[in-house]
Write a protein that holds these residues in place. Structure first.
Motif, PDB file in Angstrom:
ATOM      1  N   ASN A 181       5.366   8.601  15.456  1.00  0.00           N
ATOM      2  CA  ASN A 181       6.504   7.911  16.086  1.00  0.00           C
ATOM      3  C   ASN A 181       6.065   6.498  16.502  1.00  0.00           C
ATOM      4  N   TYR A 182       6.908   5.527  16.092  1.00  0.00           N
ATOM      5  CA  TYR A 182       6.530   4.121  16.285  1.00  0.00           C
ATOM      6  C   TYR A 182       7.236   3.470  17.462  1.00  0.00           C
ATOM      7  N   GLN A 183       7.905   4.270  18.322  1.00  0.00           N
ATOM      8  CA  GLN A 183       8.783   3.593  19.287  1.00  0.00           C
ATOM      9  C   GLN A 183       8.038   2.699  20.278  1.00  0.00           C
ATOM     10  N   TYR A 184       6.747   2.917  20.460  1.00  0.00           N
ATOM     11  CA  TYR A 184       6.014   2.022  21.381  1.00  0.00           C
ATOM     12  C   TYR A 184       5.243   0.912  20.667  1.00  0.00           C
ATOM     13  N   GLU A 185       5.396   0.895  19.357  1.00  0.00           N
ATOM     14  CA  GLU A 185       4.692  -0.171  18.606  1.00  0.00           C
ATOM     15  C   GLU A 185       5.453  -1.493  18.774  1.00  0.00           C
ATOM     16  N   ASP A 186       4.698  -2.573  18.832  1.00  0.00           N
ATOM     17  CA  ASP A 186       5.296  -3.899  19.038  1.00  0.00           C
ATOM     18  C   ASP A 186       6.311  -4.235  17.967  1.00  0.00           C
ATOM     19  N   TRP A 187       5.934  -3.989  16.720  1.00  0.00           N
ATOM     20  CA  TRP A 187       6.814  -4.423  15.632  1.00  0.00           C
ATOM     21  C   TRP A 187       8.143  -3.671  15.670  1.00  0.00           C
ATOM     22  N   PHE A 188       8.067  -2.356  16.094  1.00  0.00           N
ATOM     23  CA  PHE A 188       9.282  -1.549  16.164  1.00  0.00           C
ATOM     24  C   PHE A 188      10.198  -2.078  17.254  1.00  0.00           C
ATOM     25  N   ARG A 189       9.592  -2.433  18.396  1.00  0.00           N
ATOM     26  CA  ARG A 189      10.395  -2.949  19.509  1.00  0.00           C
ATOM     27  C   ARG A 189      11.019  -4.299  19.146  1.00  0.00           C
ATOM     28  N   GLN A 190      10.233  -5.115  18.428  1.00  0.00           N
ATOM     29  CA  GLN A 190      10.790  -6.421  18.002  1.00  0.00           C
ATOM     30  C   GLN A 190      12.047  -6.217  17.156  1.00  0.00           C
ATOM     31  N   LEU A 191      11.969  -5.228  16.258  1.00  0.00           N
ATOM     32  CA  LEU A 191      13.093  -5.026  15.337  1.00  0.00           C
ATOM     33  C   LEU A 191      14.329  -4.513  16.059  1.00  0.00           C
ATOM     34  N   LEU A 192      14.113  -3.545  16.991  1.00  0.00           N
ATOM     35  CA  LEU A 192      15.282  -2.946  17.631  1.00  0.00           C
ATOM     36  C   LEU A 192      15.703  -3.698  18.891  1.00  0.00           C
TER      37      LEU A 192
ATOM     38  N   VAL B 117       0.834  -1.207   0.000  1.00  0.00           N
ATOM     39  CA  VAL B 117       0.000   0.000   0.000  1.00  0.00           C
ATOM     40  C   VAL B 117       0.870   1.260   0.000  1.00  0.00           C
ATOM     41  N   ASP B 118       1.929   1.249   0.810  1.00  0.00           N
ATOM     42  CA  ASP B 118       2.729   2.454   0.960  1.00  0.00           C
ATOM     43  C   ASP B 118       4.161   2.098   1.314  1.00  0.00           C
ATOM     44  N   LEU B 119       4.964   3.093   1.581  1.00  0.00           N
ATOM     45  CA  LEU B 119       6.372   2.850   1.925  1.00  0.00           C
ATOM     46  C   LEU B 119       6.819   3.970   2.851  1.00  0.00           C
ATOM     47  N   GLY B 120       7.531   3.609   3.927  1.00  0.00           N
ATOM     48  CA  GLY B 120       7.999   4.652   4.846  1.00  0.00           C
ATOM     49  C   GLY B 120       9.362   4.291   5.397  1.00  0.00           C
ATOM     50  N   VAL B 121      10.153   5.337   5.725  1.00  0.00           N
ATOM     51  CA  VAL B 121      11.445   5.095   6.361  1.00  0.00           C
ATOM     52  C   VAL B 121      11.315   5.583   7.802  1.00  0.00           C
ATOM     53  N   VAL B 122      11.766   4.697   8.748  1.00  0.00           N
ATOM     54  CA  VAL B 122      11.627   5.012  10.166  1.00  0.00           C
ATOM     55  C   VAL B 122      13.032   5.079  10.767  1.00  0.00           C
ATOM     56  N   SER B 123      13.283   6.126  11.565  1.00  0.00           N
ATOM     57  CA  SER B 123      14.611   6.265  12.170  1.00  0.00           C
ATOM     58  C   SER B 123      14.721   5.369  13.390  1.00  0.00           C
ATOM     59  N   TRP B 124      15.940   5.297  13.973  1.00  0.00           N
ATOM     60  CA  TRP B 124      16.098   4.423  15.147  1.00  0.00           C
ATOM     61  C   TRP B 124      15.368   4.947  16.364  1.00  0.00           C
ATOM     62  N   HIS B 125      14.910   6.226  16.306  1.00  0.00           N
ATOM     63  CA  HIS B 125      14.053   6.771  17.381  1.00  0.00           C
ATOM     64  C   HIS B 125      12.615   6.348  17.217  1.00  0.00           C
ATOM     65  N   GLY B 126      12.265   5.836  16.036  1.00  0.00           N
ATOM     66  CA  GLY B 126      10.868   5.462  15.790  1.00  0.00           C
ATOM     67  C   GLY B 126      10.135   6.525  14.993  1.00  0.00           C
ATOM     68  N   ASP B 127      10.835   7.602  14.583  1.00  0.00           N
ATOM     69  CA  ASP B 127      10.158   8.645  13.804  1.00  0.00           C
ATOM     70  C   ASP B 127       9.995   8.194  12.364  1.00  0.00           C
ATOM     71  N   LEU B 128       8.810   8.502  11.818  1.00  0.00           N
ATOM     72  CA  LEU B 128       8.587   8.253  10.388  1.00  0.00           C
ATOM     73  C   LEU B 128       9.202   9.441   9.660  1.00  0.00           C
TER      74      LEU B 128
END
Ligand code: ADP
Length: 563
Positions: free
Chosen positions: A144-155, A119-130
């Motif tokens: 900001n994705y820093q509290y999202e599960d998938w973001f935490r799994q990745l980092l 559907v879309d494409l986004g770049v997210v920094s290590w802080h979780g900012d789109l």
């Protein structure tokens, strides 16, 4: 006409008229039906059940194959999408240091060429900012994705890729997130893309075998991730949550006895399971079982068997009736033969009986002649004892006539003639008139114990005489040196019991078992025929009576007739 034809013609003729034949027909029919139909029915049921099981097993195996195959294809699909994303991020031209929406737009087009599920494409920094985004969603505020599960799994869990379950997220619309991380620590950045649930559903709906099944993908908690409309809606609980073990399988009639059956297979790329249930309506599934063909086939076979059984029954009954008629005929002939045999023996006695009156007649006639001789009598004078002589002659002639008449009725009579008779009269005739002389000569003393309460019997006199002549003659033969013959009558519960007891040689047990068989005799040739008792037995049986014997060697015998 063949014998079978004759038999079945006879049975159909008699079937309408004779209740005995009808009863025979029905019992034979019942037996044949049991004999032929029961095993056939069991076989039919057995094969039907076996076949049903076979069809059900193959339906089940087919569903399982579809589930496995679709799970495998879906796994491949997800893996390909990950590879698409990874290829993008690994492209040296990818502007991950200064990503701009315009640059991302170009890469999104490339992604969507690989699959329209992106559907879309986004770049997210290590802080979780789109930091950059290309796609249809317009975020009013920074994301900001820093509290999202998938973001935490990745980092935090140090994964390089993640595929999320379906969720609403910041955009508040159901979607999946696919994300790939590159770099470590502060160098790290993430490329993420949303996958469209509709496209995934389309993909599922177009997999091989999809027209035969309703399919869905569920997470381990039983929430629908991707679903065709007949199974349910995404984010809703699935009607069926498969067990973790075994990794693929079949669950029969889930939930209730007539509930749908499910096949399932767990994916390897994500902790989801693909479930399928048959899309054929249950009537169509039942149609796979050849119920109609089986039913009508069985009916036709049973009808044919029914016809065969009917024809066979008629033949069997016809044969049996013919056999019975033949036996009755034979038995009649046997009675006649026995009678003739007895007549031979009786004739000697009769001749002796008749000799006496004839001697008297001859003597009286001589005396009469003498008294009428003109040399001895005076002319015109009637001899004084003429009437006496004539009376003696008259008596003797009547006695002769009586004896011959009885003999003739005994010999001639063949039909059963039922009339009322006193049993004592019949017995007395046998003991006095027919065998009186023989009893005297053989030195047999006769004791009569008649019960006066015995009522007259409706019976055939000649046939009973035949029975008792036989019994008494056998008794005489059994007492060669003389003895006692006791003839008893009694009345017991509407039955008249007549017994003939002798004090003769008696019989062994083996002899007793055979005495009623035709042609069994222990007498010397010319003396016995072995027919007397067997014929007597059939006569008593015809009267509906009973006939039995009790005896012991040296202790005499007693024959009992119950009428
Ligand atoms: P048959 O008198 O011609 O032999 P039966 O059928 O009358 O034929 O008798 C069969 C046999 O039964 C006789 O040969 C004899 O062995 C036996 N039996 C019949 N009555 C007596 C009896 N009262 N005592 C001993 N044996 C008997």
């Amino acid at each position: 006409m063949t014998r079978d034809h004759e038999a079945s013609r006879r049975s159909s003729r008699l079937l309408t008229a004779d209740p005995r034949t009808r009863e025979l027909f029905l019992t034979t029919l019942g037996r044949l039906i049991l004999l032929y139909f029961a095993p056939l029915l069991l076989l039919a049921v057995f094969f039907h059940l076996q076949y049903r099981k076979l069809v059900e097993d193959s339906l089940r195996a087919h569903l399982l194959v579809i589930a496995e195959h679709q799970a495998h294809t879906f796994d491949l699909f997800l893996r390909e999408r990950l590879v698409n994303l990874a290829n993008l991020v690994d492209d040296p031209r990818f502007p991950y240091r200064q990503p701009t929406p315009e640059a991302l737009e170009e890469f999104l087009v490339r992604l969507q060429q690989a699959s329209d599920a992106f559907v879309d494409l986004g770049v997210v920094s290590w802080h979780g900012d789109l930091v950059a985004y290309a796609g249809p969603v317009h975020y009013a505020t920074p994301v900001n994705y820093q509290y999202e599960d998938w973001f935490r799994q990745l980092l935090e869990a140090d994964q390089t890729w993640v595929i999320t379950e379906i969720y609403l997220g910041f955009r508040d619309q159901p979607h999946f997130t696919l994300a790939v991380r590159r770099g470590e620590g502060q160098e790290a950045f993430i490329l993420r893309s949303a996958l469209s649930p509709e496209r995934l559903a389309d993909f599922l709906a177009n997999l091989e075998g999809a027209q035969e099944v309703h399919a869905a993908i569920v997470n381990p908690r039983g929430i629908l991730q991707v679903a065709t409309p007949r199974v349910g809606r995404v984010l809703q609980p699935s009607p069926f949550t498969p067990p973790r073990e075994p990794p693929k399988g079949f669950v029969e009639r889930h939930g209730k006895t007539d509930g749908p059956s499910y096949a399932y297979a767990w994916l390897s790329q994500t902790p989801w399971a693909l479930i399928v249930t048959s899309a054929l309506p249950s009537e169509a599934r039942a149609g796979l079982l050849p119920r109609d063909r089986f039913f009508w086939g069985t009916v036709v076979v049973f009808l044919l068997m029914g016809i065969v059984i009917l024809v066979r029954t008629r033949q069997v009954v016809g044969k049996q009736i013919a056999q019975e008629e033949h036996e009755a005929q034979l038995s009649g002939q046997l009675v006649q033969a026995a009678k003739l045999a007895s007549v031979g023996e009786l004739a000697a006695g009769i001749a002796h009986e008749i000799n006496n009156p004839l001697a008297i007649i001859a003597e009286e006639v001589g005396l009469l002649k003498d008294s009428l001789d003109p040399e001895l009598a005076q002319e015109g004078e009637v001899p004084p004892d003429l009437v006496e002589h004539l009376d003696a002659i008259h008596d003797a002639v009547f006695r002769c006539r009586d004896i011959t008449r009885k003999l003739l009725t005994f010999v001639r009579q063949t039909e059963v003639r039922l009339e009322l008779h006193r049993i004592e009269d019949i017995l007395n005739d046998v003991l006095d008139v027919m065998l009186g002389n023989e009893l005297n000569i053989s030195n047999v003393q006769v004791i009569r114990q008649y019960d006066p309460s015995v009522p007259p019997l409706l019976t055939d006199r000649n046939q009973l005489i035949q029975v008792f002549v036989n019994l008494v003659k056998n008794a005489i033969d059994a007492m060669p040196g003389g003895g006692t013959l006791t003839v008893t009558t009694a009345c017991n519960d509407r039955r008249v019991i007549i017994s003939v007891r002798d004090t003769g040689i008696g019989m062994t047990k083996e002899q007793m078992e055979k005495v009623f068989l035709p042609f069994f005799t222990t007498k010397e040739p010319g003396k016995g025929t072995g027919l007397g008792l067997s014929v007597s037995y059939s006569i008593i049986q015809n009267f509906g009576g009973a006939f039995y014997v009790d005896s012991a060697p040296g202790k005499g015998s007693v024959f009992t007739v119950e009428l």
